[in-house]
Every structure is written in structure tokens, then in C-alpha cells.
Design an enzyme around this catalytic site. Structure first.
Site, mmCIF file in Angstrom:
data_model
loop_
_atom_site.group_PDB
_atom_site.id
_atom_site.type_symbol
_atom_site.label_atom_id
_atom_site.label_comp_id
_atom_site.label_asym_id
_atom_site.label_seq_id
_atom_site.Cartn_x
_atom_site.Cartn_y
_atom_site.Cartn_z
ATOM 1 N N ASN A 195 -30.215 -58.916 -160.308
ATOM 2 C CA ASN A 195 -31.161 -59.933 -159.613
ATOM 3 C C ASN A 195 -30.812 -60.396 -158.143
ATOM 4 O O ASN A 195 -29.443 -61.122 -158.215
ATOM 5 C CB ASN A 195 -31.838 -61.059 -160.431
ATOM 6 N N ARG A 228 -34.577 -56.527 -158.966
ATOM 7 C CA ARG A 228 -35.778 -57.156 -158.993
ATOM 8 C C ARG A 228 -36.447 -57.542 -157.484
ATOM 9 O O ARG A 228 -35.155 -57.803 -157.027
ATOM 10 C CB ARG A 228 -35.691 -58.611 -159.485
ATOM 11 N N HIS A 265 -44.176 -64.536 -160.057
ATOM 12 C CA HIS A 265 -43.830 -64.376 -161.329
ATOM 13 C C HIS A 265 -44.480 -63.535 -162.159
ATOM 14 O O HIS A 265 -45.084 -63.393 -163.511
ATOM 15 C CB HIS A 265 -44.306 -65.709 -162.058
ATOM 16 N N ARG A 294 -40.860 -78.426 -155.961
ATOM 17 C CA ARG A 294 -41.802 -77.943 -154.992
ATOM 18 C C ARG A 294 -43.097 -78.916 -155.376
ATOM 19 O O ARG A 294 -43.474 -79.266 -156.238
ATOM 20 C CB ARG A 294 -42.089 -76.416 -154.663
ATOM 21 N N GLU A 328 -38.287 -61.350 -167.731
ATOM 22 C CA GLU A 328 -38.133 -60.098 -166.989
ATOM 23 C C GLU A 328 -37.456 -59.326 -166.778
ATOM 24 O O GLU A 328 -37.488 -58.117 -166.300
ATOM 25 C CB GLU A 328 -38.191 -61.132 -165.338
#
Ligand code: ADP
Length: 403
Positions: free
Chosen positions: A7, A91, A180, A241, A385
Site C-alpha cells: 500500500n 492497493r 473502502h 472529515r 483488506e
């Protein structure tokens, strides 16, 4: 087969090496501060102590070289040589409309990922650096790319279009993509397996709530809707956020506060959400502690977070004409019994009965936290993941070998 999962961010690179015979993690780690002075490599070989190395790593090519050095090191390595790495899986945050599933890296695939730089300017260029760095270090090793957006490519246009002039979609591909996806896909599969039910038969809402947070409505095993949009800013209230707000706030604030577009963008992405309302932290643990100590702003942040999550679950129950499975995952979803309780207590009308004792149990395994009598099954499913990336990479490389 051994698969290295990467990643790559702009100044960091996380990795895991999997042995796909039993899906065990042989080692994991991260390189931080790439391109700055004193870059740090933290390497965690399975069953051995963690190793930290501080040196200057100016670019991703060197970062990947350091990772390979760590993996093959005499003492803290886990493989004899780099020839044991059979495949690498990356990823990738944005796959646009082009990538509906994971694919092997080819020249065309790299070109498409480059074309998507506009849609994910912070992420895709960094992922691309990861891919080219692996190419220079391991030139003959096949690479695969797994996209955060791919799972949501099944959304119908009623879910993914914005009600704005259509020319913007045609010209600039402005639409909802969702993120996601790897996590929602993984946990929905795990949840169905846990329940012993075919995934296709379930009406599921999965809540991936970590620093970033999104909900997905999963119908017939496919993403039907999800709360993040063209970017990961839309939807739920998150650590820093805002999630959904009236878009008219943007020009209004720019005007009143004399802010630039970049400043407003930064405000909504980095200085909003839990940190803005609590004034304490973006971290749910600290918010919960402060709330328990009587801090009113922490309680307001917690209550807003829960309220907005409940509204999405209700909306998705309506979107699918019902729900039979609710899944919590990621940092907050897996660890915060308080958030799960507050959410579930407010939506009992859907047929949700939380079992307080089950909810309080801490475990790294998938588990049910609803009562046996609950019509909707509520599960906590730890996300993974990296494992899904390793699996997709393994399957793609195996299929390429046998064709
Ligand atoms: P990311 O989106 O960066 O992958 P994570 O999935 O690791 O984030 O989630 C991070 C969030 O999980 C933080 O807000 C953190 O406070 C929260 N978290 C982790 N452990 C707990 C806990 N025991 N109780 C409440 N929140 C927790």
C-alpha cells in the site's frame, strides 16, 4: 505461492508478505518519511521481535529495496531470497469506471491508472510510484492491482449519479464511486460465511467506521449504494472529515472568511468531523473518555456521529426494502462497544435487538452481538483488506499461469 501486498502512499509504504498455502502473514511493516530525512523502516517478522531502521530513503524504488532487504535479512528476514516472492498486489484507491475488478498490471492498466490521477490526485500517483518501484526491483514478478472503488461499480445509476448537469458526468466523470470497497467486500463475505447463508440471499448494511468511515448497502452480494461519493469526503461524519454538508456552505465560507478553495478543501477534509465538534480529538477513544468525564462537546460529537450513522442505516434499509444483517468493522466498528450500542439502541424498529453482554466481549474473531431473537443479525467482523488483496493477486496469477 508467496504474495507481497503493498500500500504505497506519497511518503509511506506499508507491506505484508503472505504465504498463500495457509494465508499466514510471514512479515509486515512500513516505511515512513520517504523523501524526507531520517526515513524509518519498521519491520515485524512473524514470531520474531520488531526491527526499526532509520536511514535516508529518497524515493519509492529505494523503499521497496529496503523492504526486500528486510524480508531476506539473515536474522530478521523470513525468506531465503527475493526469488521467493511470486507476486505483488497493490492497493489502489481509485479505479474510476474502468476497473470493475482486480487485474494484473500491464502497460494498458498503468496508462488507465495514470488517466485517473485527476480523480485521486493524492493517492493514485503514489500507488503508481509503488508499481514502478516494484518493477525496477523485481522485474519478472507479476503484479496485480486491487481497487477501493471496484466493489461499488455494481451501483445502479440511481445511486451513483449526482443530480447536477449531466454534461459534468460526460466530460469529467463526476459521479459517485464509493471507497473502502475491498473492506465492504471482505466483511460481507465473512458475515455471510459466519451466518452460514449465501451472500446473495442477504440484505446487508456494512459500516466501515475507522478514521475514514463509510456505509454500504449490499444487495444480492453486490454494492447497491455507499455513503462516500466522488471523493472520500461525502457521507458519514468522520475523524477529521465533515461528511455530508450543504454544498452552498463552500462559496459562503470562502466569501465570509476570505478563504481560498484549497483552504476550504483542507477545512472539510482535515479540520472538520469529530475533531471540529469535540475540540478534543479525531480519535474515538479520546472522545469517549472525555464524554465519560462529562465533557459536553465530546458528547455532542459522539451523539452527532451516531445520529448520522443511524440515518444512513435507515436510508439503506429503505433503499433495499429491508435489512437482515448489520455489520460493524474497522477501528471504531470493531472496538467501540459504546458506538455500536448507541447506534443499535436507536433503530430497534428495524428488528434489531442488541445483546449487551455479547456486545461487550472483545475479540479478534467475527461474532454476533445481537440476541438470538433479533430479526436483524448484528455482527462485528474484523476487516482484512490486505488478505483480500493477497487473495485476488494469487487468483489472478494462478489463472494466468494455467491459461
Ligand atoms: P483508518 O481509517 O486510519 O484505517 P482505523 O480503522 O484504524 O483507521 O480506525 C481508527 C479509529 O478507531 C480511531 O478513531 C480510534 O479511536 C478508533 N479505535 C481504535 N480502538 C478503539 C477502542 N478501543 N475504542 C474506541 N475506538 C477505537
Amino acid at each position: 505461492m508467496k504474495v507481497l501486498v503493498i500500500n504505497a502512499g506519497s511518503s509511506s509504504l506499508k507491506y505484508q508478505l503472505y504465504d498463500m498455502r495457509d494465508e499466514s502473514v510471514l512479515a509486515s511493516g512500513r516505511v515512513e518519511r520517504i523523501g524526507m530525512d531520517s526515513s524509518i523502516v519498521t519491520h515485524e517478522p512473524a514470531g520474531k521481535p520488531e526491527v526499526r531502521d532509520v536511514s535516508e530513503i529518497l524515493e519509492h524504488v529505494t523503499a521497496v529495496k529496503r523492504v526486500i532487504d528486510m524480508l531476506t535479512h539473515k536474522e530478521h528476514g523470513v525468506i531465503g531470497s527475493m526469488n521467493e516472492i511470486d507476486a505483488v498486489g497493490h492497493r489502489i484507491v481509485h479505479g474510476g469506471e474502468v476497473f470493475k475488478s482486480s487485474v494484473l498490471v500491464t502497460q494498458d492498466v498503468k496508462l488507465e491508472i495514470r488517466r485517473l490521477f485527476d480523480l485521486a490526485p493524492l493517492h493514485n500517483p503514489a500507488h503508481m510510484m509503488g508499481i514502478t518501484a516494484v518493477e525496477s526491483n523485481l522485474p519478472h514478478v507479476p503484479q496485480a492491482v486491487v481497487f477501493d472503488t471496484a466493489f461499488h461499480q455494481t451501483m445502479p445509476n440511481t445511486s451513483y449519479l449526482y443530480p447536477i448537469p449531466k454534461v459534468l458526468y460526460r466530460r469529467h466523470k463526476i459521479r459517485r464511486y464509493g471507497f473502502h470497497g475491498t473492506s465492504h467486500s471482505y466483511v460481507s463475505g465473512q458475515a455471510a460465511a459466519y451466518l452460514g447463508m449465501p451472500l446473495k440471499s442477504l440484505k446487508m448494511v456494512s459500516c466501515h467506521i475507522g478514521n475514514g468511515a463509510s456505509c454500504a448497502a449490499i444487495l444480492n452480494g453486490e454494492s447497491f449504494d455507499t455513503s462516500m461519493g466522488m471523493t472520500p469526503l461525502e457521507g458519514l461524519m468522520m475523524g477529521t472529515r465533515s461528511g455530508d454538508i450543504d454544498p452552498a456552505i463552500v462559496p459562503f465560507v470562502m466569501n465570509k472568511e476570505e478563504l481560498t478553495l484549497n483552504e476550504v478543501n483542507s477545512m472539510l477534509n482535515k479540520h472538520s468531523g469529530m475533531i471540529a465538534i469535540s475540540g478534543i480529538s479525531s480519535d474515538m477513544r479520546e472522545i469517549t473518555e472525555a464524554m465519560e468525564d462529562g465533557d459536553k462537546n465530546a458528547k455532542l460529537a459522539f451523539d452527532m456521529y451516531v445520529y448520522r450513522l443511524k440515518k444512513y442505516i435507515g436510508a439503506y434499509a429503505a433503499a433495499m426494502n429491508g435489512i437482515d444483517t448489520l455489520v460493524f468493522t474497522a477501528g471504531v466498528g470493531e472496538n467501540s462497544a459504546a458506538v455500536r450500542k448507541a447506534v443499535c439502541e436507536g433503530i430497534t424498529f428495524l428488528g434489531i435487538e442488541l445483546d449487551d453482554e455479547r456486545n461487550a466481549i472483545r475479540s479478534k474473531e467475527a461474532r454476533e452481538i445481537s440476541k438470538d431473537s433479533s430479526r436483524v443479525k448484528v455482527l462485528v467482523v474484523p476487516t482484512n483488506e490486505e488478505l483480500l488483496i493477497a487473495r485476488d493477486t494469487y487468483e489472478l496469477v494462478k489463472a494466468a499461469h494455467s491459461s
